[in-house]
Design an enzyme around this catalytic site. Structure first.
Site, PDB file in Angstrom:
ATOM      1  CG  HIS A 141      -1.716  -1.108   1.259  1.00  0.00           C
ATOM      2  ND1 HIS A 141      -2.782  -1.270   1.251  1.00  0.00           N
ATOM      3  CD2 HIS A 141      -1.792  -2.601   2.069  1.00  0.00           C
ATOM      4  CE1 HIS A 141      -3.028  -2.313   1.369  1.00  0.00           C
ATOM      5  NE2 HIS A 141      -2.551  -3.218   1.376  1.00  0.00           N
TER       6      HIS A 141
ATOM      7  CB  SER B  27      13.450  22.999 -14.990  1.00  0.00           C
ATOM      8  OG  SER B  27      12.362  23.769 -14.816  1.00  0.00           O
TER       9      SER B  27
ATOM     10  CE  LYS C 238      11.564  19.931 -10.654  1.00  0.00           C
ATOM     11  NZ  LYS C 238      10.153  20.561 -11.388  1.00  0.00           N
TER      12      LYS C 238
ATOM     13  CD  GLU D  29       8.883  12.533 -15.404  1.00  0.00           C
ATOM     14  OE1 GLU D  29       7.651  13.591 -15.558  1.00  0.00           O
ATOM     15  OE2 GLU D  29       9.861  13.262 -15.284  1.00  0.00           O
TER      16      GLU D  29
END
Ligand code: ARG
Length: 455
Positions: free
Chosen positions: A153, A274, A280, A287
């Site tokens: 979970h 970024s 970043k 992704e």
């Protein structure tokens, strides 16, 4: 090539909707291989004269050399790679080229070419799966004893080792590899010689062409042979399953690379910046692997829906079989290469992993198990006692192994200070020696076994 009965040429849009050359030119090698096998058989069977067959075989080599050097022209008037190659062959050797298509139709030709292509794609994918597993095995070995929190979970559950976690993905890749091998075995029959749909009256030797092309034998039913695209659907199924597995690891990398987790730092090569936030380091490749699983699954759905409800035998709808397969192969190749690179070069922050494993009461089960083992407490009751110990640790703001013995004894008098021996995360993982468990020695044994299975 089929204009004999037509007075007018096709409309421009007809030409455009009909043409598959913009994408099926990618199968030119398979098309040449199929034609070489076919013409050799025609000569051996006395269907085409030996000299003509030799001229055709030589001409096909010239066409192949031409394609290799210049690429395949996208001539929409020539529809597809089969007509294109025949036209180029005619340029090279003249009207004798017209004998190549004896005892053959584009229907068995395309079915053969496409099987050859998918078979090559499976071989390429299998090699990439091996490379990925090797990368996982190296990192798993390095981290066979590195403790991290195991989750259910997405809640800290029990400590495991990072090696064990990575080996879970090796298991997935092993199943994927065997699924591809299984699909390859089932598809490895040659449709060539099924002709348009009914077979042919020429005395062809389908066993000879099958074996020349590395197939295990000829397909058994000509109608099925020209209308079957199961092999492509199975390939896409295997690919979708693999992509799904990769997307799960990709998702874990995205989570792990985030600041709250901080479990992994991706190398510069596998991070992007970024344009506005200079701090970043984005895990874009992970992704995109996660995202590409959606597109790959879309490829599978696309072909299944194309094939649904098609009557026997060949229908032009089936020309739409190739774009999703090609797209899938390109995407999966990228995903496997990217995940391999990320795994190879990632820095695992084992200090962070250990810290989180220690702070999340992940050894609560070990306390309950100790009560069962050492004090004869029934597990349900031990579970309850342990829950109270966790609550006490929360109140005190300490780890479970830092709760003073007096507090533990106050909760249950059967507890004594031997219990601290099982409350550390290292003791916890070391105790999980059941077959397939996370104990470092088990993980090392699993790595040895997986390495042997790879070779
Ligand atoms: N370009 C076609 C395909 O990819 C080849 C087969 C065409 N056959 C036919 N009878 N029109 O499916």
């Amino acid at each position: 090539m089929w204009g004999g009965r037509f007075a007018e040429g096709p409309a421009a849009v007809m030409r455009e909707i009909n043409a598959s050359i913009p994408f099926d030119k990618r199968m030119w090698r398979q098309d040449i291989r199929g034609s070489q096998a076919h013409v050799a058989m025609l000569a051996k069977q006395g269907i085409v004269a030996g000299d003509d067959a030799k001229a055709i075989a030589r001409g096909l080599e010239q066409v192949a050399a031409h394609y290799e050097a210049n690429g395949v022209a996208e001539d929409l008037a020539l529809e597809d790679i089969h007509m294109q190659t025949e036209a180029r062959l005619a340029d090279a050797i003249g009207p004798t080229a017209g004998r190549l298509h004896t005892a053959r139709s584009r229907n068995d030709q395309v079915a053969t070419d496409f099987r050859l292509w998918v078979r090559d794609a499976i071989d390429e994918t299998s090699a990439a799966l091996v490379a990925f597993q090797q990368a996982l095995l190296i990192r798993a070995e390095e981290h066979a004893a590195s403790v991290m929190p195991g989750f259910t979970h997405l809640q800290s559950a029990q400590p495991v080792t990072l090696g064990h976690h990575l080996m879970a993905y090796v298991e997935m890749m092993r199943r994927d590899t065997s699924r591809f091998a299984d699909a390859r075995h089932r598809m490895n029959l040659s449709p060539l010689g099924s002709a348009a749909l009914a077979g042919t009256g020429f005395p062809v030797d389908r066993h000879a062409t099958a074996s020349a092309l590395g197939f295990d034998g000829p397909t058994r039913n000509s109608l099925d042979a020209v209308s079957d695209r199961d092999f492509a659907i199975e390939y896409l199924t295997c690919a979708a399953q693999t992509a799904l597995h990769l997307s799960r690891l990709a998702e874990e990398f995205v989570l792990w690379a985030s600041q709250p987790f901080g479990f992994v730092s991706l190398s510069d090569q596998w991070s992007t910046g970024s344009s506005i936030m200079p701090q970043k380091r984005n895990p874009d490749a992970a992704e995109l692997v996660r995202g590409h699983a959606g597109r790959i699954t879309g490829c599978l759905v696309s072909l299944m829906v194309t094939m649904k409800g098609l009557p026997l035998a060949y229908s032009k709808d089936m020309q739409d079989d190739k774009p999703p397969v090609f797209e899938c192969h390109d995407l999966l190749g990228l995903c496997l290469a990217a995940m391999t690179g990320m795994v190879e070069s990632a820095t695992f922050r084992t200090d962070r992993m250990r810290g989180l494993a220690e702070s999340g009461y992940a050894t609560a089960t070990d306390l309950a198990d100790w009560l069962v083992r050492e004090a004869g407490v029934p597990f349900r009751e031990a579970h309850h006692i342990t829950g109270r110990a966790v609550a006490r640790a929360e109140v005190l703001g300490v780890r479970l192994d830092q709760v003073p013995i007096d507090d533990l004894v106050a909760i249950d008098a059967r507890i004594d200070d031997r219990v601290y021996g099982v409350l550390s995360v290292d003791a916890s993982v070391a105790s999980r020696t059941s077959f397939g468990g996370t104990a470092p020695d088990n993980v090392r044994a699993a790595i040895r076994e997986a390495r042997e299975a790879l070779t």
